[in-house]
Design an enzyme around this catalytic site. Sequence first.
Site, PDB file in Angstrom:
ATOM      1  N   GLY A 168     109.284  13.813 -19.731  1.00 32.46           N
ATOM      2  CA  GLY A 168     110.260  13.983 -18.655  1.00 32.46           C
ATOM      3  C   GLY A 168     109.596  14.233 -17.309  1.00 32.46           C
ATOM      4  O   GLY A 168     108.427  13.901 -17.131  1.00 32.46           O
ATOM      5  N   GLY A 171     105.653   6.096 -11.848  1.00 30.50           N
ATOM      6  CA  GLY A 171     104.670   5.654 -12.844  1.00 30.50           C
ATOM      7  C   GLY A 171     105.342   5.471 -14.197  1.00 30.50           C
ATOM      8  O   GLY A 171     105.164   4.451 -14.873  1.00 30.50           O
ATOM      9  N   HIS A 172     106.162   6.465 -14.588  1.00 30.01           N
ATOM     10  CA  HIS A 172     106.875   6.343 -15.874  1.00 30.01           C
ATOM     11  C   HIS A 172     107.822   5.130 -15.841  1.00 30.01           C
ATOM     12  O   HIS A 172     107.943   4.408 -16.827  1.00 30.01           O
ATOM     13  CB  HIS A 172     107.735   7.586 -16.139  1.00 30.01           C
ATOM     14  CG  HIS A 172     106.962   8.847 -16.350  1.00 30.01           C
ATOM     15  ND1 HIS A 172     107.011   9.896 -15.470  1.00 30.01           N
ATOM     16  CD2 HIS A 172     106.146   9.236 -17.358  1.00 30.01           C
ATOM     17  CE1 HIS A 172     106.251  10.884 -15.927  1.00 30.01           C
ATOM     18  NE2 HIS A 172     105.718  10.518 -17.060  1.00 30.01           N
ATOM     19  N   SER A 180     101.655  11.974 -11.057  1.00 27.37           N
ATOM     20  CA  SER A 180     101.636  12.880 -12.207  1.00 27.37           C
ATOM     21  C   SER A 180     102.761  13.882 -12.027  1.00 27.37           C
ATOM     22  O   SER A 180     103.018  14.334 -10.904  1.00 27.37           O
ATOM     23  CB  SER A 180     100.300  13.630 -12.252  1.00 27.37           C
ATOM     24  OG  SER A 180     100.398  14.744 -13.123  1.00 27.37           O
ATOM     25  N   LEU A 239     110.226  12.622 -14.622  1.00 26.67           N
ATOM     26  CA  LEU A 239     109.763  11.238 -14.476  1.00 26.67           C
ATOM     27  C   LEU A 239     109.492  10.869 -13.018  1.00 26.67           C
ATOM     28  O   LEU A 239     110.195  11.307 -12.112  1.00 26.67           O
ATOM     29  CB  LEU A 239     110.815  10.297 -15.071  1.00 26.67           C
ATOM     30  CG  LEU A 239     111.137  10.582 -16.552  1.00 26.67           C
ATOM     31  CD1 LEU A 239     112.249   9.653 -17.030  1.00 26.67           C
ATOM     32  CD2 LEU A 239     109.908  10.450 -17.430  1.00 26.67           C
ATOM     33  N   LYS A 297      96.512   6.641 -16.993  1.00 24.27           N
ATOM     34  CA  LYS A 297      96.229   7.914 -16.321  1.00 24.27           C
ATOM     35  C   LYS A 297      95.661   8.923 -17.331  1.00 24.27           C
ATOM     36  O   LYS A 297      94.724   9.640 -17.056  1.00 24.27           O
ATOM     37  CB  LYS A 297      97.535   8.413 -15.690  1.00 24.27           C
ATOM     38  CG  LYS A 297      97.603   9.877 -15.380  1.00 24.27           C
ATOM     39  CD  LYS A 297      96.923  10.186 -14.084  1.00 24.27           C
ATOM     40  CE  LYS A 297      96.987  11.637 -13.684  1.00 24.27           C
ATOM     41  NZ  LYS A 297      97.441  12.577 -14.650  1.00 24.27           N
ATOM     42  N   GLY A 341     100.406   5.194 -20.287  1.00 25.68           N
ATOM     43  CA  GLY A 341      99.710   4.993 -19.020  1.00 25.68           C
ATOM     44  C   GLY A 341      98.218   5.272 -19.165  1.00 25.68           C
ATOM     45  O   GLY A 341      97.811   6.165 -19.914  1.00 25.68           O
TER      46      GLY A 341
END
Length: 286
Positions: free
Chosen positions: A35, A40-41, A189, A37, A153, A151
């Site tokens: 969550g 990126g998500h 992030s 969000l 990341k 991701g």
Amino acid sequence: MSDSIETVRTVQDLRRIVEGWQASGKTVALVPTMGALHTGHLSLVELAKTKADKAVVSVFVNPTQFAPHEDLERYPRDEAGDMKKLATVATDLVWSPSVEEMYPGGFSTGVKAGSAASDLEGAFRPQHFDGVATVCCKLFNQVRPSIAIFGEKDYQQLAVLRQMVKDLNIPVTLVAAPTKREASGLALSSRNAYLSDAERAAAPALFAAISDVAERVAGGTAITVATVSAVETLRAAGFTKVDYVEIRDAETLAPAAGANRPLRVLAAAWLGKTRLIDNVAVQTPA
Ligand code: PAF
């Protein structure tokens, strides 16, 4: 576009819906999230929709991947905001179980993450990857997607999960999606929400420092020379502690060895109470 997405909170309801789709020949991609969000998500969900007929997004702040001193309690939560964002990318279903649904009384089985978890993040967060591997194994068994999107990341997380899927023969294909960044270079992030204005101004130095390491190593600078100077640069930029700046084999995450292997720069550093991680590829000459 409707902004009400079907949200399910029990494994039974989830199974009923997903099995219905699969019975009619639809393929399913899962995007696991905790969550809070950001775009990126959402880009992961967009990618999911290009790879499968249905995109399921799980939203679950997984307690087992946080150590007792970590940020489980203050981890950002915004279910209403998340739902609105997910509606903009045509999410088909949100899987949002309670902690009790995910870990009912008596729960006591877990996945022990493999060798990819042994250092880097694993050295600073000893139980973290066991918790990630366990919850992802459960998510794969609950949703039974053919594809799951993660991701880059969290690069080590991806390596740990690839190893788990291979070692345990889990029938899912993992797809890696490139890190989304602000114009400043700062990787998106959920934890960026913790940063003060001054910390936010300093944060892009992390990406700048690891990009510089990648460029210098590609240009022939010795690995330790490049990484030691990146640590100094980060301290000068206001990072209060640097956990590591390392160059590793991009596939195994073992210490970089031998020519002609793809390499990755990975780093973790603190701005006050917030720990940021990031990574970039070392571009080898074509
Ligand atoms: O990357 C994350 O947000 C989490 O580690 C994940 C994969 C959703 C497991 O809780």
